[in-house]
Design a protein around this motif. Structure first.
Motif, PDB file in Angstrom:
ATOM      1  N   VAL A  68       0.783  -1.169   0.166  1.00 12.14           N
ATOM      2  CA  VAL A  68      -0.233  -0.208   0.221  1.00 12.14           C
ATOM      3  C   VAL A  68       0.896   1.129  -0.014  1.00 12.14           C
ATOM      4  O   VAL A  68       0.514   2.230  -0.863  1.00 12.14           O
ATOM      5  CB  VAL A  68      -1.067  -0.035   1.399  1.00 12.14           C
ATOM      6  N   ALA A  69       1.904   1.297   0.872  1.00 12.54           N
ATOM      7  CA  ALA A  69       2.768   2.327   0.898  1.00 12.54           C
ATOM      8  C   ALA A  69       3.493   2.556  -0.576  1.00 12.54           C
ATOM      9  O   ALA A  69       3.761   3.674  -0.839  1.00 12.54           O
ATOM     10  CB  ALA A  69       3.620   2.193   2.274  1.00 12.54           C
ATOM     11  N   GLY A  72       1.873   4.518  -2.990  1.00 13.37           N
ATOM     12  CA  GLY A  72       1.469   5.791  -2.629  1.00 13.37           C
ATOM     13  C   GLY A  72       0.440   5.995  -1.775  1.00 13.37           C
ATOM     14  O   GLY A  72      -0.284   7.073  -1.632  1.00 13.37           O
ATOM     15  N   GLY A  73      -0.153   4.815  -1.279  1.00  6.21           N
ATOM     16  CA  GLY A  73      -1.411   4.806  -0.471  1.00  6.21           C
ATOM     17  C   GLY A  73      -1.010   5.768   0.775  1.00  6.21           C
ATOM     18  O   GLY A  73       0.071   5.763   1.377  1.00  6.21           O
ATOM     19  N   MET A  74      -2.132   6.338   1.383  1.00  8.27           N
ATOM     20  CA  MET A  74      -1.999   7.092   2.623  1.00  8.27           C
ATOM     21  C   MET A  74      -2.713   6.558   3.997  1.00  8.27           C
ATOM     22  O   MET A  74      -2.316   6.925   4.904  1.00  8.27           O
ATOM     23  CB  MET A  74      -2.579   8.724   2.291  1.00  8.27           C
TER      24      MET A  74
ATOM     25  N   ARG B  20       8.181  10.219   3.488  1.00  3.68           N
ATOM     26  CA  ARG B  20       7.829   9.636   2.326  1.00  3.68           C
ATOM     27  C   ARG B  20       7.933  10.103   1.083  1.00  3.68           C
ATOM     28  O   ARG B  20       7.744  11.464   1.005  1.00  3.68           O
ATOM     29  CB  ARG B  20       6.304   8.997   2.490  1.00  3.68           C
ATOM     30  N   GLU B  21       8.226   9.439   0.074  1.00  5.36           N
ATOM     31  CA  GLU B  21       8.272  10.192  -1.199  1.00  5.36           C
ATOM     32  C   GLU B  21       7.546   9.678  -2.346  1.00  5.36           C
ATOM     33  O   GLU B  21       7.547   8.754  -2.586  1.00  5.36           O
ATOM     34  CB  GLU B  21       9.781  10.204  -2.011  1.00  5.36           C
ATOM     35  N   ILE B  22       6.661  10.537  -2.482  1.00  5.80           N
ATOM     36  CA  ILE B  22       5.444  10.161  -3.672  1.00  5.80           C
ATOM     37  C   ILE B  22       5.342  11.031  -4.674  1.00  5.80           C
ATOM     38  O   ILE B  22       5.191  12.104  -4.514  1.00  5.80           O
ATOM     39  CB  ILE B  22       4.165  10.117  -2.769  1.00  5.80           C
TER      40      ILE B  22
END
Lengths: 394, 99
Positions: A68-69, A72-74, B20-22
């Motif tokens: 999930v992470a 790009g899941g939050m 986090r890098e998104i």
């Protein structure tokens, strides 16, 4: 010069071109529960040996959270059954938070002890914990949960959170033992600092979502409100409801066509206790699952979700009514509910249809006897929803 | 509590956050209580912030960081930007001084 900006994750997700592949994944960590609620659509006994044997291991859940992470899941939602029943709940919670995920927790609150409340105070989930209230008194509460002492445990859990300023919100299911307690519940909710609206109420009781217990389904049906009773509940705060609906109808009403999932299903999903990915938390149709134990979440997002999003309804009655009904967004008919009620994904549901039409009449969108799928001048009707006077009709 | 930020000191991301890098953005997610709030719970960095953040590895002093940045951003007010950025994030407990 500001080098850092404070934002909500919702805002981040709305940034053009920045949308993650997956916003949130729901984890139904177990179907087991320490309550035995009269209306529950999913619960199994707390010590159910078959469920215990088949449930995802901590390692499997950790692997899915990591995915999930990575996508790009939050958010991860932990629900059940009762998610706090899992002995590894703390481990999974901390793992998710250390991945930088916010964690939404749905619980009955009975297993929140000092240790867990301290953990939530130190490492907050970043989303208010949602606690279901089954009654405002031990009699009504335990008439629903059918567990002696459960009311006291629930109240203790709530107080432990309140004492530590851990944000939580309450919600309820309207059932025969607690129906007369709505005012009391709303007063109670008004004193919860993290709630700025009345508690959510489940008005329509779902049947067993695995279609596994016809006898219980009959008992659930017998406890349901009539559409007229449901309307009275929905409109009891008439001004607030009218204002919300005025905004909602202006944005969302209109015939949906034959797309089966115009909702968020197929953009996010839900992993059941045994590793099957489903388009949403309420939908257990076996033909619409992806086995995450033997596949990757990325593959599911790239292959399974797109297939769900383009699914079309084919039932003739659905196409005649629901697909052409400008009130469809107001209606709680959906593939999950349709499957639970009928075993098919695309059937009109009479309770939801009746309630929606009653709501539309109340809002001044329909005259008695009219049907939402027959109205051609619906855009002009939406423009004339009365903001102030509920008795104003077309 | 650490003293004023100076170029001789070394800073690193705090254990109280997860970075986090998104999609090219750096998103700071609070881990412990008291950093974000319930409505605006995340932080994001501007372009300058992102450039500085990537060099804060808990080993380089801020002077070394400014020297590296000077090579990429000629003529900019690097010292001022680095000190301003680190001060702001240290105040929010997102960065900590490494002793």
């Amino acid at each position: 010069m500001g080098y850092v900006e404070r934002i909500s994750s919702d805002k981040f997700e709305r940034w053009p071109g920045k949308a993650s592949m997956l916003r949130r994944l729901d984890f139904e960590l177990t179907e087991r529960c320490n309550n035995n609620c009269i209306h529950c659509s999913i619960n199994l006994p707390a010590d159910d040996p078959s469920a215990l044997e088949r449930e995802l291991s901590a390692g499997e859940v950790r692997r899915m959270l990591t995915e999930v992470a990575a996508l790009g899941g939050m958010e991860a939602r932990f629900t059940g059954g009762e998610p706090l029943l899992r002995e590894d709940f703390e481990e999974l919670y901390l793992f998710a938070r250390r991945l930088g995920l916010k964690v939404m927790i749905f619980t009955n609150g009975r297993l929140i002890d000092r240790r867990l409340a301290d953990l939530f105070a130190k490492i907050p989930p970043l989303i208010p914990i949602e606690i279901t209230v089954y009654g405002m008194h031990s009699d009504s509460y335990e008439d629903v949960t059918r567990v002696k002492g459960s009311f006291a445990q629930f109240r203790r859990g709530l107080e432990l959170l309140r004492q530590r300023n851990v944000p939580f919100a309450i919600k309820t299911a309207l059932l025969p033992p607690n129906r007369e307690e709505i005012d009391e519940l709303e007063s109670f909710a008004a004193d919860i600092p993290w709630m700025d609206a009345p508690p959510q109420r489940v008005v329509f009781l779902e049947k067993r979502c695995r279609r596994d217990d016809p006898e219980k389904d009959r008992r659930i049906e017998a406890m349901r409100l009539s559409p007229e009773e449901a309307l009275a509940v929905i409109t009891r705060r008439a001004d607030r409801y009218r204002k919300e609906m005025y905004e909602f109808c202006g944005k969302f009403l209109g015939p949906p066509g034959d797309r089966l999932f115009p909702c968020g299903a197929g953009h996010g999903g839900s992993v059941d206790a045994y590793g099957r990915l489903e388009p949403c938390l309420g939908l257990r149709a076996p033909e619409l699952t992806y086995d995450l134990r033997n596949g990757s979440l990325k593959e599911a997002v790239l292959d399974f979700f797109p297939r769900v999003r383009v699914m079309r309804a084919s039932n003739a009655e659905y196409l005649r009514r629901c697909a052409r009904c400008f009130l469809k967004s107001l209606c709680d008919q959906c593939p999950a509910r349709s499957w639970n009620e009928t075993g098919a994904l695309d059937r009109p549901l009479e309770f939801q249809c009746s309630l929606t039409h009653l709501q539309a009449q109340w809002l001044g969108l329909l005259r008695p006897g009219e049907h939402g799928w027959e109205i051609e001048d619906w855009p002009s009707r939406i423009g004339h929803i009365p903001r102030e006077n509920p008795s104003c009709r077309l | 509590m650490t003293g004023p930020v100076s170029l001789e000191k070394i800073y690193a991301p705090s254990d109280d956050i997860v970075a986090r890098e998104i999609e090219g953005e750096i998103i700071i997610v609070p881990l412990t209580a008291g950093i974000g709030n319930i409505d605006d719970e995340l932080f994001t960095l501007n372009e300058t912030g992102r450039a500085v953040w990537k060099l804060l590895d808990g080993k380089k002093s801020l002077r070394q960081v400014t020297e590296e940045l000077s090579e990429a951003y000629e003529g900019a007010e690097i010292d001022q930007d680095v000190l301003g950025f680190v001060s702001e994030l240290a105040k929010r407990r997102i960065l900590v001084e490494v002793s």
